[in-house]
Design a protein around this motif. Structure first.
Motif, PDB file in Angstrom:
ATOM      1  N   PHE A 177      -0.843 -22.874   2.974  1.00 16.72           N
ATOM      2  CA  PHE A 177      -0.809 -21.508   3.475  1.00 16.72           C
ATOM      3  C   PHE A 177      -1.452 -21.468   4.853  1.00 16.72           C
ATOM      4  O   PHE A 177      -2.002 -22.474   5.333  1.00 16.72           O
ATOM      5  CB  PHE A 177      -1.524 -20.551   2.522  1.00 16.72           C
ATOM      6  N   CYS A 178      -1.384 -20.320   5.485  1.00 17.25           N
ATOM      7  CA  CYS A 178      -1.991 -20.186   6.808  1.00 17.25           C
ATOM      8  C   CYS A 178      -2.366 -18.728   7.049  1.00 17.25           C
ATOM      9  O   CYS A 178      -1.930 -17.827   6.333  1.00 17.25           O
ATOM     10  CB  CYS A 178      -1.041 -20.681   7.898  1.00 17.25           C
TER      11      CYS A 178
ATOM     12  N   CYS B 284      -4.215 -24.203   6.730  1.00 15.84           N
ATOM     13  CA  CYS B 284      -5.298 -24.811   5.966  1.00 15.84           C
ATOM     14  C   CYS B 284      -5.180 -26.331   6.013  1.00 15.84           C
ATOM     15  O   CYS B 284      -4.086 -26.893   5.968  1.00 15.84           O
ATOM     16  CB  CYS B 284      -5.286 -24.324   4.521  1.00 15.84           C
ATOM     17  N   GLY B 285      -6.337 -27.007   6.119  1.00 17.00           N
ATOM     18  CA  GLY B 285      -6.346 -28.460   6.082  1.00 17.00           C
ATOM     19  C   GLY B 285      -6.140 -29.094   7.448  1.00 17.00           C
ATOM     20  O   GLY B 285      -5.999 -28.424   8.466  1.00 17.00           O
ATOM     21  N   LYS B 286      -6.131 -30.430   7.426  1.00 11.94           N
ATOM     22  CA  LYS B 286      -5.935 -31.220   8.629  1.00 11.94           C
ATOM     23  C   LYS B 286      -5.005 -32.383   8.312  1.00 11.94           C
ATOM     24  O   LYS B 286      -4.636 -32.605   7.164  1.00 11.94           O
ATOM     25  CB  LYS B 286      -7.275 -31.767   9.153  1.00 11.94           C
TER      26      LYS B 286
ATOM     27  N   ASP C 119      -9.700 -37.732  15.841  1.00 13.05           N
ATOM     28  CA  ASP C 119      -9.086 -38.624  14.857  1.00 13.05           C
ATOM     29  C   ASP C 119      -8.125 -37.901  13.916  1.00 13.05           C
ATOM     30  O   ASP C 119      -7.404 -38.549  13.157  1.00 13.05           O
ATOM     31  CB  ASP C 119     -10.166 -39.316  14.014  1.00 13.05           C
ATOM     32  N   GLU C 120      -8.148 -36.582  13.917  1.00 14.84           N
ATOM     33  CA  GLU C 120      -7.306 -35.831  12.996  1.00 14.84           C
ATOM     34  C   GLU C 120      -6.527 -34.736  13.724  1.00 14.84           C
ATOM     35  O   GLU C 120      -7.024 -34.151  14.686  1.00 14.84           O
ATOM     36  CB  GLU C 120      -8.165 -35.180  11.893  1.00 14.84           C
ATOM     37  N   VAL C 121      -5.332 -34.494  13.235  1.00 14.99           N
ATOM     38  CA  VAL C 121      -4.517 -33.413  13.776  1.00 14.99           C
ATOM     39  C   VAL C 121      -4.951 -32.112  13.118  1.00 14.99           C
ATOM     40  O   VAL C 121      -5.031 -32.014  11.895  1.00 14.99           O
ATOM     41  CB  VAL C 121      -3.019 -33.656  13.517  1.00 14.99           C
ATOM     42  N   GLY C 122      -5.252 -31.121  13.947  1.00 19.46           N
ATOM     43  CA  GLY C 122      -5.664 -29.833  13.405  1.00 19.46           C
ATOM     44  C   GLY C 122      -4.475 -28.957  13.065  1.00 19.46           C
ATOM     45  O   GLY C 122      -3.316 -29.296  13.329  1.00 19.46           O
ATOM     46  N   GLY C 123      -4.768 -27.792  12.479  1.00 21.01           N
ATOM     47  CA  GLY C 123      -3.697 -26.899  12.049  1.00 21.01           C
ATOM     48  C   GLY C 123      -3.606 -25.603  12.824  1.00 21.01           C
ATOM     49  O   GLY C 123      -2.874 -24.701  12.430  1.00 21.01           O
TER      50      GLY C 123
ATOM     51  N   ALA D  93      -0.018 -30.744   9.884  1.00 27.33           N
ATOM     52  CA  ALA D  93       0.869 -30.764  11.046  1.00 27.33           C
ATOM     53  C   ALA D  93       2.285 -30.363  10.662  1.00 27.33           C
ATOM     54  O   ALA D  93       2.979 -29.661  11.415  1.00 27.33           O
ATOM     55  CB  ALA D  93       0.863 -32.151  11.683  1.00 27.33           C
ATOM     56  N   ALA D  94       2.734 -30.809   9.487  1.00 34.53           N
ATOM     57  CA  ALA D  94       4.079 -30.451   9.031  1.00 34.53           C
ATOM     58  C   ALA D  94       4.197 -28.942   8.825  1.00 34.53           C
ATOM     59  O   ALA D  94       5.199 -28.319   9.201  1.00 34.53           O
ATOM     60  CB  ALA D  94       4.404 -31.190   7.735  1.00 34.53           C
TER      61      ALA D  94
END
Length: 425
Positions: free
Chosen positions: A278-279, A229-231, A204-208, A236-237
């Protein structure tokens, strides 16, 4: 003992009963309400049938619902005659047998057929009345109008179906978007066996998580693997921006530290407001060693878990990149580096932290984290192994965790195959 004075009574006094005139009228009407009138005009339908189902008594409420006169039903019709075709079948196969065995059946949803052919959904409760000797005499049935309930259930089903369709649409959208953030297929690197896998924790969610492998000038190759970080759409952006920035930066200057430095500048500039992004990333520059064979690889890491080196002799170890800081947080992040020579039979494994942070035997308490040490032990048992063999084993490992994997996981492995001559020695 006190006597009763003049004008005193033992009961309520005349008009001093505390009731208004309207309330007295209402109470008077209640006292005059006969049991027969209550039966006839109850807010539910009543009917009584003989044991064979012939209608012997029916109240006005039910007659009004169905549009029949009393003489149309009494002694002329059976209760099952009032049901739709499906209802008659259910009555004969389930309702009537249960009633005979149990003596009562409650809350059964059926449909009545009115005199004009329309249908009336009802909830039916029937009970067998017995005599003093315990022998059954007749069947009493109560019917509740279920039109409002049926309309509510229909609307509820419609809303649920619409919600499921919307969820499926969003799921397809998320899956499509996720695919655009990953290479459709890994490049074929001469002299190198490569394999990758992306484990989706939630459809249901796009991962990073992201990875890529691509050619550079002079026969070199660039590879990277990272985790935003995040979903969702925001992650995705950032993922899309990170992928294309890394490729563009590597073409301009393939030095791994310079590549991650460029990405850090871009993210820090674009996401330094109220919603910082961030990543963690590891970037590797692969160059073939044409004299000794194999490949030289220089790794640069910005806060990413260390890569695993599986040597041809079975030795397995982490390749630390000390001091590497998250990409995008600081204007001038420190980048950790390490370099190694991949010889024939060696395999390098990159992964995101969804693997090591997975819950083992997840339960109500969340379970224990899988951890770096467990992963090292697992990979040691695999070594030496090919890239595809390593990735397949990691994939099976993730499947054993089930719902314990609550974050997306990406793995990328590169392996230097042995030559046929080496394999025969």
């Amino acid at each position: 003992m006190r006597g009763t004075g003049a004008g005193e009574t033992d009961g309520p006094r005349g008009d001093d009963d505390g009731l208004s005139d309207d309330e007295r009228i209402q109470f008077s009407a209640l006292l005059e309400d006969s049991a027969e009138d209550l039966y006839e005009h109850a807010p539910c339908g009543y009917l009584s049938t003989l044991l064979d189902g012939r209608i012997a008594k029916v109240n006005t409420t039910l007659l009004d619902w169905l549009g029949y006169g009393r003489d149309d039903l009494l002694g002329r019709r059976y209760f099952s005659d009032l049901l739709t075709a499906g209802g008659r079948l259910y009555h004969e196969t389930h309702f009537a047998p249960l009633l005979r065995m149990q003596g009562e059946v409650s809350g059964i949803a059926l449909e009545l057929r009115a005199a004009d052919g329309s249908r009336l959904p009802v909830l039916v409760t029937s009970a067998v009345r017995t005599g003093a000797d315990g022998r059954p005499l007749l069947i009493r049935t109560t019917l509740f109008d279920a039109r409002d309930r049926r309309a509510y259930e229909t609307e509820l089903l419609r809303a649920r179906k619409a919600a499921e369709q919307e969820r499926e649409r969003l799921r397809r959208l998320a899956t499509t978007l996720q695919r655009t953030l990953l290479p459709p297929a890994l490049a074929n690197v001469p002299g190198l066996d490569v394999s990758a896998y992306y484990h989706i924790a939630s459809v249901d969610e796009v991962g990073g998580d992201f990875y890529d492998l691509f050619p550079l000038a002079g026969g070199a190759w660039g590879l990277f693997l990272g985790d935003v970080c995040g979903k969702g759409a925001a992650a995705a952006a950032v993922t899309s921006l990170a992928r294309y920035t890394l490729r563009a930066a590597a073409v301009y200057d393939p030095d791994p530290v310079a590549v991650l430095g460029n990405l850090n500048t871009v993210l820090n500039h674009e996401y330094n407001g109220a919603d910082p992004r961030f990543c963690t990333v590891v970037f590797g520059l692969l160059t073939p060693d044409r004299e000794q064979g194999g490949f030289h690889i220089t790794l640069a890491s910005g806060g990413h878990p260390p890569a695993l080196l599986m040597c041809a002799d079975g030795t397995t170890t982490y390749l630390p990149t000390p001091g590497g800081q998250l990409i995008g947080v600081l204007a001038d992040a420190h980048i950790g580096t390490n370099a190694v020579h991949l010889l024939p039979g060696d395999t390098l494994l990159l992964h995101t932290d969804g693997l090591t942070e997975a819950h083992v035997h997840a339960g109500l308490d969340g379970g224990d984290r899988y951890g770096d040490d467990a992963l090292l032990d697992f990979v040691r048992r695999l070594a030496p192994a090919t890239a595809s063999g390593t990735v397949d084993a990691i994939r099976e490992l993730l499947d054993t965790f089930g719902t314990g994997v609550d974050d997306d996981t990406a793995v990328l492995a590169v392996h230097v195959p042995r030559s046929p001559c080496e394999g025969q020695r």
